[in-house]
Design an enzyme around this catalytic site. Structure first.
Site, PDB file in Angstrom:
ATOM      1  N   ASP A   9       0.870  -1.167   0.000  1.00 27.26           N
ATOM      2  CA  ASP A   9       0.000   0.000   0.000  1.00 27.26           C
ATOM      3  C   ASP A   9       0.915   1.228   0.000  1.00 27.26           C
ATOM      4  OD1 ASP A   9      -2.393   1.630   0.505  1.00 27.26           O
ATOM      5  OD2 ASP A   9      -1.629   1.774   2.557  1.00 27.26           O
ATOM      6  N   ASP A  11      -0.217   5.127   1.039  1.00 27.20           N
ATOM      7  CA  ASP A  11      -0.489   6.056   2.138  1.00 27.20           C
ATOM      8  C   ASP A  11      -0.501   5.339   3.480  1.00 27.20           C
ATOM      9  OD1 ASP A  11      -1.402   8.665   0.659  1.00 27.20           O
ATOM     10  OD2 ASP A  11      -2.468   7.036  -0.328  1.00 27.20           O
ATOM     11  N   ASP A 167      -1.558  -0.903   6.002  1.00 29.47           N
ATOM     12  CA  ASP A 167      -1.698  -0.313   7.334  1.00 29.47           C
ATOM     13  C   ASP A 167      -3.139  -0.209   7.800  1.00 29.47           C
ATOM     14  OD1 ASP A 167      -2.337   1.864   5.459  1.00 29.47           O
ATOM     15  OD2 ASP A 167      -2.261   3.160   7.224  1.00 29.47           O
TER      16      ASP A 167
END
Length: 223
Positions: A9, A11, A167
């Site tokens: 991922d 961001d 995250d």
């Protein structure tokens, strides 16, 4: 089985983008005369694509047409300001170099605008990704597995030889929908407690832990 591909991922995982995201969300809100949001608000809202972030940021009941305007204003502002305060998390460039030196391919699959994904990866991680894709027309956003599966096909790596690293709860579900094992980072937008509550199998506190898991001679996380 040894890991052949690490899919990240963007961001909250490899780049700390929250200040620039918040600034562009608030610029769009101001253009429409809406109240601004705190950084903490935007941090909670991100993960399902920028349109969803804007829907959550706007006043309840905001029309689709108004959200369209917000999206356009956000895109214009973010195109110009997506790297004002954005920086890689400590240790991420070194992690990517370690993985590539070990023969592990690397990629990014994000719900961020595709143009921004490519721009930011080129700016902060030149030459360190074999593929980088973001939100595009007619491609379902994460947690749909389409983006991850397209990267697997492009790089000719089977799902059981790849890991998805993120995250958020969206990343947990993305990995499982694509048939990949998962690693969740505690330094991102959601945090360790949130990730544990959402069933994350592997949570790490540092990039060096990711390197250790993926380069272990016994197969590490994929053993």
């Amino acid at each position: 089985m040894l890991c052949k591909l690490a899919v990240f991922d963007l961001d909250g995982t490899i780049l700390d983008t929250i200040d620039d995201l918040s600034a562009s969300v608030n610029a769009a809100l101001r253009e429409s005369g809406f109240p601004e949001r705190s950084v903490a608000d935007v941090r909670r809202f991100v993960g399902n694509g920028i349109r969803k972030t804007l829907v959550l940021s706007a006043p309840e009941g905001t029309s689709e047409a108004a959200v369209d305007r917000l999206y356009a204003d956000f895109s214009n502002h973010y195109h110009l300001h997506n790297a004002d305060r954005t920086r890689p998390y400590p240790g991420i460039p070194e992690l990517l170099e370690t993985l590539r030196a070990a023969g592990i391919k690397t990629a990014v699959v994000s719900n961020k605008l595709d143009s921004a994904v490519k721009s930011l990866c080129g700016r902060f991680f030149p030459g360190l990704f074999d593929a980088a894709v973001g939100e595009r027309d007619n491609v379902p956003r994460k947690p749909a597995p389409d983006g991850v599966l397209a990267v697997l096909e492009q790089l000719r790596v089977p799902a059981d030889s790849a890991v998805y690293i993120g995250d958020s709860e969206v990343d947990i579900q993305t990995a499982r929908n694509a048939g990949l094992d998962e690693i969740l980072v505690a330094w991102g937008f959601k945090g360790r407690t949130f990730l544990a509550e959402h069933g994350a199998k592997h949570i790490v506190d540092t990039p060096t832990e990711i390197a250790a898991l993926l380069t272990a001679r016994d197969g590490g996380i994929l053993a």
